[in-house]
Scaffold this motif. Structure first.
Motif, mmCIF file in Angstrom:
data_model
loop_
_atom_site.group_PDB
_atom_site.id
_atom_site.type_symbol
_atom_site.label_atom_id
_atom_site.label_comp_id
_atom_site.label_asym_id
_atom_site.label_seq_id
_atom_site.Cartn_x
_atom_site.Cartn_y
_atom_site.Cartn_z
ATOM 1 N N LEU A 73 30.559 60.143 60.587
ATOM 2 C CA LEU A 73 30.178 61.550 60.544
ATOM 3 C C LEU A 73 28.864 61.710 59.787
ATOM 4 O O LEU A 73 28.722 61.221 58.664
ATOM 5 N N LEU A 74 27.923 62.406 60.393
ATOM 6 C CA LEU A 74 26.669 62.764 59.738
ATOM 7 C C LEU A 74 26.465 64.264 59.860
ATOM 8 O O LEU A 74 26.973 64.899 60.791
ATOM 9 N N VAL A 75 25.718 64.817 58.923
ATOM 10 C CA VAL A 75 25.357 66.228 58.964
ATOM 11 C C VAL A 75 23.836 66.333 58.964
ATOM 12 O O VAL A 75 23.134 65.481 58.414
ATOM 13 N N ARG A 76 23.347 67.394 59.606
ATOM 14 C CA ARG A 76 21.894 67.613 59.680
ATOM 15 C C ARG A 76 21.461 68.469 58.499
ATOM 16 O O ARG A 76 21.840 69.634 58.383
ATOM 17 N N HIS A 77 20.679 67.846 57.585
ATOM 18 C CA HIS A 77 20.188 68.528 56.393
ATOM 19 C C HIS A 77 18.783 69.031 56.688
ATOM 20 O O HIS A 77 17.835 68.242 56.802
ATOM 21 N N GLU A 78 18.639 70.338 56.828
ATOM 22 C CA GLU A 78 17.350 70.925 57.213
ATOM 23 C C GLU A 78 16.315 70.818 56.104
ATOM 24 O O GLU A 78 15.114 70.760 56.373
ATOM 25 N N ASP A 81 15.134 67.395 56.653
ATOM 26 C CA ASP A 81 14.913 67.158 58.078
ATOM 27 C C ASP A 81 15.408 65.776 58.495
ATOM 28 O O ASP A 81 14.694 65.010 59.142
ATOM 29 N N MET A 82 16.655 65.480 58.079
ATOM 30 C CA MET A 82 17.258 64.186 58.398
ATOM 31 C C MET A 82 18.766 64.354 58.601
ATOM 32 O O MET A 82 19.360 65.330 58.136
ATOM 33 N N TRP A 83 19.361 63.360 59.244
ATOM 34 C CA TRP A 83 20.807 63.219 59.299
ATOM 35 C C TRP A 83 21.225 62.511 58.013
ATOM 36 O O TRP A 83 20.617 61.511 57.626
ATOM 37 N N VAL A 84 22.246 63.034 57.361
ATOM 38 C CA VAL A 84 22.706 62.496 56.077
ATOM 39 C C VAL A 84 24.236 62.464 56.052
ATOM 40 O O VAL A 84 24.900 63.115 56.860
ATOM 41 N N ASP A 168 24.533 53.312 67.136
ATOM 42 C CA ASP A 168 23.539 54.224 67.700
ATOM 43 C C ASP A 168 23.237 55.375 66.734
ATOM 44 O O ASP A 168 23.142 56.528 67.140
ATOM 45 N N LEU A 169 23.085 55.044 65.450
ATOM 46 C CA LEU A 169 22.733 56.066 64.468
ATOM 47 C C LEU A 169 21.310 56.542 64.728
ATOM 48 O O LEU A 169 20.432 55.741 65.083
ATOM 49 N N ARG A 174 19.139 59.213 56.868
ATOM 50 C CA ARG A 174 18.807 58.790 55.509
ATOM 51 C C ARG A 174 19.729 57.639 55.103
ATOM 52 O O ARG A 174 20.924 57.669 55.349
ATOM 53 N N ASP A 175 19.152 56.625 54.492
ATOM 54 C CA ASP A 175 19.882 55.437 54.014
ATOM 55 C C ASP A 175 20.626 54.730 55.153
ATOM 56 O O ASP A 175 21.703 54.171 54.979
ATOM 57 N N ARG A 176 20.012 54.727 56.315
ATOM 58 C CA ARG A 176 20.583 54.107 57.522
ATOM 59 C C ARG A 176 20.939 52.643 57.289
ATOM 60 O O ARG A 176 22.021 52.190 57.669
ATOM 61 N N ASP A 177 20.046 51.892 56.660
ATOM 62 C CA ASP A 177 20.306 50.468 56.414
ATOM 63 C C ASP A 177 21.515 50.268 55.506
ATOM 64 O O ASP A 177 22.288 49.324 55.702
ATOM 65 N N ASP A 178 21.705 51.156 54.525
ATOM 66 C CA ASP A 178 22.877 51.065 53.653
ATOM 67 C C ASP A 178 24.158 51.284 54.460
ATOM 68 O O ASP A 178 25.156 50.584 54.258
ATOM 69 N N LEU A 179 24.140 52.257 55.364
ATOM 70 C CA LEU A 179 25.318 52.520 56.194
ATOM 71 C C LEU A 179 25.650 51.326 57.083
ATOM 72 O O LEU A 179 26.821 50.953 57.221
ATOM 73 N N LEU A 180 24.633 50.731 57.656
ATOM 74 C CA LEU A 180 24.857 49.569 58.514
ATOM 75 C C LEU A 180 25.364 48.381 57.695
ATOM 76 O O LEU A 180 26.256 47.656 58.135
ATOM 77 N N ALA A 181 24.818 48.189 56.504
ATOM 78 C CA ALA A 181 25.284 47.100 55.632
ATOM 79 C C ALA A 181 26.735 47.334 55.227
ATOM 80 O O ALA A 181 27.547 46.399 55.235
ATOM 81 N N TRP A 182 27.082 48.578 54.893
ATOM 82 C CA TRP A 182 28.460 48.878 54.520
ATOM 83 C C TRP A 182 29.400 48.646 55.704
ATOM 84 O O TRP A 182 30.453 48.047 55.548
ATOM 85 N N HIS A 183 29.004 49.111 56.879
ATOM 86 C CA HIS A 183 29.849 48.928 58.064
ATOM 87 C C HIS A 183 30.074 47.441 58.335
ATOM 88 O O HIS A 183 31.191 47.017 58.615
ATOM 89 N N GLY A 184 29.023 46.636 58.201
ATOM 90 C CA GLY A 184 29.172 45.195 58.361
ATOM 91 C C GLY A 184 30.078 44.597 57.305
ATOM 92 O O GLY A 184 30.865 43.686 57.585
ATOM 93 N N HIS A 185 29.999 45.106 56.099
ATOM 94 C CA HIS A 185 30.869 44.644 55.001
ATOM 95 C C HIS A 185 32.342 44.939 55.303
ATOM 96 O O HIS A 185 33.211 44.108 55.095
#
Length: 189
Positions: A73-78, A81-84, A168-169, A174-185
């Motif tokens: 789940l992501l939310v759009r923070h105006e 101007d990013m998905w967070v 497909d994020l 924001r912090d996309r690489d952290d999310l991908l690293a966590w998901h891989g973990h």
């Protein structure tokens, strides 16, 4: 506030960050610990130092909510101007998990089953000769497949909430690489 007062504020903030971090380490296991650095203006440094002094965290608490194993789940923070990830500041006398649940309800209109800490992100903050750090707790939670999303953000910063496949994020997450690293973990990828 004089230069010495700013140094003193930063020192108090670092002490509070240490307390918050050690409490997270005591209460949780199996989380990742990304590190981010921010160089900010003097007024922004003062604002963040004040937040860290109060709660230990410069940017509040957040939740990475999964639906099935492959959707986040992501939310759009105006404002940025990013998905967070849904999340925000901790209110006075509010526990981190309470703040995470409140923010999730405001920004996505849902409740979820919390399962612990996903990340304890260290945020190093610098301005001129001053420095401090704070911790940004990111909790992990699961939601039902058919849960309805609705935004009721009192700050009017969040415009929409949406599920995304982890593979497909959006590029502007924001912090996309952290999310991908966590998901891989979590999945062992």
């Amino acid at each position: 506030m004089t230069m010495d007062d700013l140094w003193f504020l930063a020192d108090e903030a670092r002490q509070r960050a240490e307390q918050a971090y050690h409490r997270l380490r005591r209460d949780h296991t199996d989380f990742i610990e990304p590190v981010h650095s921010r160089r900010v203006s003097r007024p922004r440094f003062r604002t963040l130092a004040t937040r860290v002094k109060a709660t230990g965290t410069p940017y509040g608490v957040h939740t990475v909510v999964r639906r099935r194993d492959d959707e986040i789940l992501l939310v759009r923070h105006e404002g940025v101007d990013m998905w967070v990830l849904p999340g925000g500041e901790v209110d006075d006398d509010e526990r981190f998990t309470e703040a995470a649940r409140r923010e999730l309800a405001e920004e996505a209109g849902i409740d979820a089953d919390y399962g612990g800490l996903a990340m304890a992100t260290r945020v190093d903050i610098r301005c001129d000769g001053h420095q401090l750090w704070g911790v940004m707790p990111v909790y992990r939670a699961r939601a039902d497949f058919d849960v309805e999303l609705s935004v009721n953000d009192p700050d009017d910063e969040i415009s929409t909430a949406r599920w995304f496949d982890v593979g497909d994020l959006p590029a502007d997450t924001r912090d996309r690489d952290d999310l991908l690293a966590w998901h891989g973990h979590v999945t062992g990828d």
